[in-house]
Motif scaffolding. Sequence first.
Motif, short mmCIF file in Angstrom:
data_model
loop_
_atom_site.label_atom_id
_atom_site.label_comp_id
_atom_site.label_asym_id
_atom_site.label_seq_id
_atom_site.Cartn_x
_atom_site.Cartn_y
_atom_site.Cartn_z
N ARG A 248 63.54 102.81 27.59
CA ARG A 248 63.47 104.24 27.90
C ARG A 248 64.83 104.75 28.40
O ARG A 248 64.90 105.79 29.04
CB ARG A 248 62.40 104.49 28.97
N GLY A 249 65.86 103.96 28.13
CA GLY A 249 67.20 104.42 28.47
C GLY A 249 67.74 103.87 29.78
O GLY A 249 68.77 104.35 30.28
N TYR A 250 67.09 102.86 30.34
CA TYR A 250 67.58 102.28 31.60
C TYR A 250 68.95 101.67 31.41
O TYR A 250 69.20 100.96 30.43
CB TYR A 250 66.60 101.22 32.11
N ARG A 251 69.85 101.90 32.35
CA ARG A 251 71.18 101.31 32.32
C ARG A 251 71.38 100.51 33.61
O ARG A 251 71.18 101.02 34.71
CB ARG A 251 72.26 102.40 32.21
N ARG A 252 71.78 99.26 33.45
CA ARG A 252 71.99 98.39 34.61
C ARG A 252 73.20 98.86 35.40
O ARG A 252 74.23 99.23 34.82
CB ARG A 252 72.21 96.95 34.12
N PRO A 253 73.11 98.84 36.75
CA PRO A 253 74.27 99.26 37.56
C PRO A 253 75.48 98.38 37.30
O PRO A 253 75.36 97.22 36.89
CB PRO A 253 73.78 99.09 39.01
N SER A 254 76.64 98.95 37.54
CA SER A 254 77.89 98.20 37.37
C SER A 254 77.88 96.96 38.27
O SER A 254 77.39 96.99 39.40
CB SER A 254 79.09 99.08 37.71
N ARG A 255 78.45 95.87 37.77
CA ARG A 255 78.53 94.63 38.56
C ARG A 255 79.32 94.85 39.84
O ARG A 255 79.14 94.13 40.82
CB ARG A 255 79.19 93.51 37.72
#
Length: 274
Positions: A248-255
């Motif tokens: 659904r468009g989830y983007r993982r936070p930056s490392r």
Amino acid sequence: MNGPEKARRLPRRLYAEELLRLQAELVKLQEWVRAEGARLVVVFEGRDAAGKGGAIKRITEYLNPRVTRIAALPVPTERQRTQWYLQRYIEHLPAAGEIVLFDRSWYNRAGVERVMGFCTEQEYRRFFHQCPIFERLLVEDGILLRKYWFSVSDGEQERRFRARLDDPLRCWKLSPMDLESISRWEDYSLAKDDMFVHTDIPEAPWYVVEADDKRRARINMIAHLLSTVPYQDVRPPELELPARPPSRGYRRPSRDTQTYVPDHAATLISGDPS
């Protein structure tokens, strides 16, 4: 262990194969206990370094810790010393669908407390009067009670003590109390014999495990335990892995926003010529 049994150590391959088979049966036993609402108590007693802990470790290796618990009680507190002796053990007994393995138990009073003078003669004799009654009450209430005594020779015990002294991973297993058992070998023998006379009862008999060969001891003890419980293979519910839904468009936070464990394994790989 006497006669030809002592001459041949159980080969590692046979031990590993049979242990894995028995561990699979222990999983079935656990599921039967949970499904039937049974209550199983297994008492592990014996001399220091007789192999009780190793047997317990192999029993629990593949079991659910929410179903199968280990009760290894520390030295009683001052408050517990003023309670009825059996009281603090009772609170660790299983509810329906549970297994409890006692790594040493209420029999401390008949062993170390007796030999080391940690209880009075009156407390010692009272224990032998109450213990059979207590265990008959457990069995009468439907608890499956099994009691195992791990027997080890004086020479093998000393060998294991010496091995622990030189092993940084196992030296914590040794205490001054453990080493005291060498000089008090015969005192512990007499205490064990006295204990059997008073507590080896038909409702809850003692089973002796010859433990000079740890592999044999584990295999023999687990096989016997399984043979004494009328468990059946319980079919687990059929599970099916669900299909993963589309994103659904989830983007993982930056490392950079999180703190990661350092890659220690990478240092091993970089230094490995292969």
